[in-house]
Structure formats: structure tokens, C-alpha cells
Motif scaffolding. Sequence first.
Motif, mmCIF file in Angstrom:
data_model
loop_
_atom_site.group_PDB
_atom_site.id
_atom_site.type_symbol
_atom_site.label_atom_id
_atom_site.label_comp_id
_atom_site.label_asym_id
_atom_site.label_seq_id
_atom_site.Cartn_x
_atom_site.Cartn_y
_atom_site.Cartn_z
ATOM 1 N N THR A 34 0.859 -1.184 0.000
ATOM 2 C CA THR A 34 0.000 0.000 0.000
ATOM 3 C C THR A 34 0.892 1.230 0.000
ATOM 4 O OG1 THR A 34 -0.194 -0.112 2.426
ATOM 5 C CG2 THR A 34 -1.939 -1.149 1.121
ATOM 6 N N PHE A 64 -1.909 -0.953 -3.774
ATOM 7 C CA PHE A 64 -3.064 -0.073 -3.574
ATOM 8 C C PHE A 64 -2.598 1.350 -3.309
ATOM 9 C CE2 PHE A 64 -4.347 -4.309 -2.345
ATOM 10 C CZ PHE A 64 -5.580 -4.457 -2.948
ATOM 11 N N GLU A 100 -5.427 -1.646 -8.983
ATOM 12 C CA GLU A 100 -6.402 -1.943 -7.931
ATOM 13 C C GLU A 100 -7.242 -0.701 -7.665
ATOM 14 O OE1 GLU A 100 -6.884 -4.865 -6.656
ATOM 15 O OE2 GLU A 100 -5.113 -5.891 -7.425
ATOM 16 N N ALA A 101 -8.550 -0.873 -7.546
ATOM 17 C CA ALA A 101 -9.456 0.258 -7.387
ATOM 18 C C ALA A 101 -9.653 0.678 -5.932
ATOM 19 C CB ALA A 101 -10.815 -0.072 -8.001
ATOM 20 N N ARG A 102 -9.559 -0.264 -4.997
ATOM 21 C CA ARG A 102 -9.819 0.067 -3.591
ATOM 22 C C ARG A 102 -8.721 0.966 -3.029
ATOM 23 N NH1 ARG A 102 -10.063 -5.566 -0.773
ATOM 24 N NH2 ARG A 102 -8.654 -5.986 -2.492
ATOM 25 N N PRO A 103 -9.104 1.948 -2.201
ATOM 26 C CA PRO A 103 -8.096 2.745 -1.503
ATOM 27 C C PRO A 103 -7.338 1.862 -0.504
ATOM 28 C CG PRO A 103 -10.277 3.759 -1.338
ATOM 29 C CD PRO A 103 -10.470 2.403 -1.926
ATOM 30 N N ILE A 106 -8.942 0.849 2.914
ATOM 31 C CA ILE A 106 -10.004 -0.152 2.763
ATOM 32 C C ILE A 106 -9.391 -1.518 2.479
ATOM 33 C CG2 ILE A 106 -12.010 -0.850 1.394
ATOM 34 C CD1 ILE A 106 -12.480 1.612 3.221
ATOM 35 N N ALA A 107 -8.384 -1.558 1.617
ATOM 36 C CA ALA A 107 -7.725 -2.831 1.297
ATOM 37 C C ALA A 107 -7.090 -3.436 2.553
ATOM 38 C CB ALA A 107 -6.662 -2.618 0.217
ATOM 39 N N ASP A 110 -9.897 -4.910 4.567
ATOM 40 C CA ASP A 110 -10.436 -6.102 3.914
ATOM 41 C C ASP A 110 -9.506 -7.305 4.109
ATOM 42 O OD1 ASP A 110 -12.648 -4.670 3.037
ATOM 43 O OD2 ASP A 110 -11.909 -4.470 0.964
ATOM 44 N N ASP A 114 -10.472 -10.635 6.204
ATOM 45 C CA ASP A 114 -10.526 -11.918 5.508
ATOM 46 C C ASP A 114 -9.464 -12.917 5.983
ATOM 47 O OD1 ASP A 114 -12.628 -10.892 4.055
ATOM 48 O OD2 ASP A 114 -11.409 -10.417 2.288
ATOM 49 N N ASN A 130 -2.198 5.872 6.073
ATOM 50 C CA ASN A 130 -3.119 4.791 5.698
ATOM 51 C C ASN A 130 -3.563 3.989 6.908
ATOM 52 O OD1 ASN A 130 -3.033 5.370 2.935
ATOM 53 N ND2 ASN A 130 -1.271 4.036 2.616
ATOM 54 N N ALA A 134 -7.332 3.627 8.359
ATOM 55 C CA ALA A 134 -7.937 2.308 8.575
ATOM 56 C C ALA A 134 -8.429 2.196 10.010
ATOM 57 C CB ALA A 134 -6.932 1.206 8.247
#
Length: 182
Positions: A34, A64, A100-103, A106-107, A110, A114, A130, A134
Motif C-alpha cells: 500500500t 493499492f 487496484e481500485a480500492r483505496p 479499505i484494502a 479487507d 478476511d 493509511n 484504517a
Amino acid sequence: MKQKIILDCDPGIDDALAILFALGLEELDIHAVTTVSGNRPVDQTFENARRIVALGGRPETPVFKGAFSPLDQTAPRSNLVHGADGLGGISLPQSAAPIEARPAAIAILDILRDSPEGEVTLVAIGPLTNLALAFALDPTTIRRAKRLAIMGGSIHYPGNVTTVAEFNVWADQRLSPFDGGL
């Protein structure tokens, strides 16, 4: 067993070397890289990270784009220590990996959500924007990280920005009584 990490960075020359080193370590499983505004603006650090990951032979590692400014919403703090492109003028081929589209914040959440609790280590070698975002979005999920390792701060030596501040920690400072704020 491989150590699973998210590498949060602002690729200038120092972070470029760290990324390449991390990609080459069999002991690490890099879930994501990131990027954040720091050594250069985030558009540049994002592109630098994508190119470095490709150079390291791991184009499948997602990169990201993260925060474009510090938490206090001032103009992005960047410097020219690493050159105008952040990589000292070294020309690297573009990455063919999908963007990658997610900021980044957020990544990060996620990936932690997960993954089993206590499995992923957050390794921050740039400004902590970042991770702060988060945490602000979801303090419970960010606490699922195994640990947080940062490159920042100084105890026994002066900082590299002021006599008491190192760049990665200083980058997100809010006004304080020491600089006329509050």
C-alpha cells in the motif's frame, strides 16, 4: 511457515530497496503493498511501487494507492531527497498488472477481515496515514493484525526533519503547542 505482511510505504529509494528485499525473502508472504504520500506525492509513490513490484518478479502482488495528504488535510508533505521521481532518476519499465481500485485503507481492512486474527503483520515504512485512516474507519478490524512494525521515530539521536521529529512520524502531525497550534 511464511510471515504474512502488508507493506505500507512511500517508495523513494529506501522503500524501493525494502520492497525488493521483502519480495526476495522466502519467509515473507506479501499480501499487499500500500502506498501513501511521503517521499513524493501518492500518484508517484503508487506508480513507483507498481514498477518495483514488477521488477521484483512479483506482478501478482497487489499495490493499492492510499492517502494523498496528511491527516490534517494540509498539502501533501513530500521532499526531493530521493529525486523528482522518488527513485533518483532510475527509469523502470511500467507494470502490466491491473490497477487496484480500492483505496489502501479499505484494502488493509479487507485483508485483515478476511484473514485469521493475528495472522497478518502491518509493516509501515512510510508515513502512517493509511494505517491511521484504517483505524479511524474500523478500530476493531485493524486490531486483528498480529503486530505493527514501523520505520520511524528516534530516541537517542535528532530526527531528520526537526531536532525531535523523524519524517515518517512527523508527516501526519497535527498542530501542537510546540508549533503554535491548539
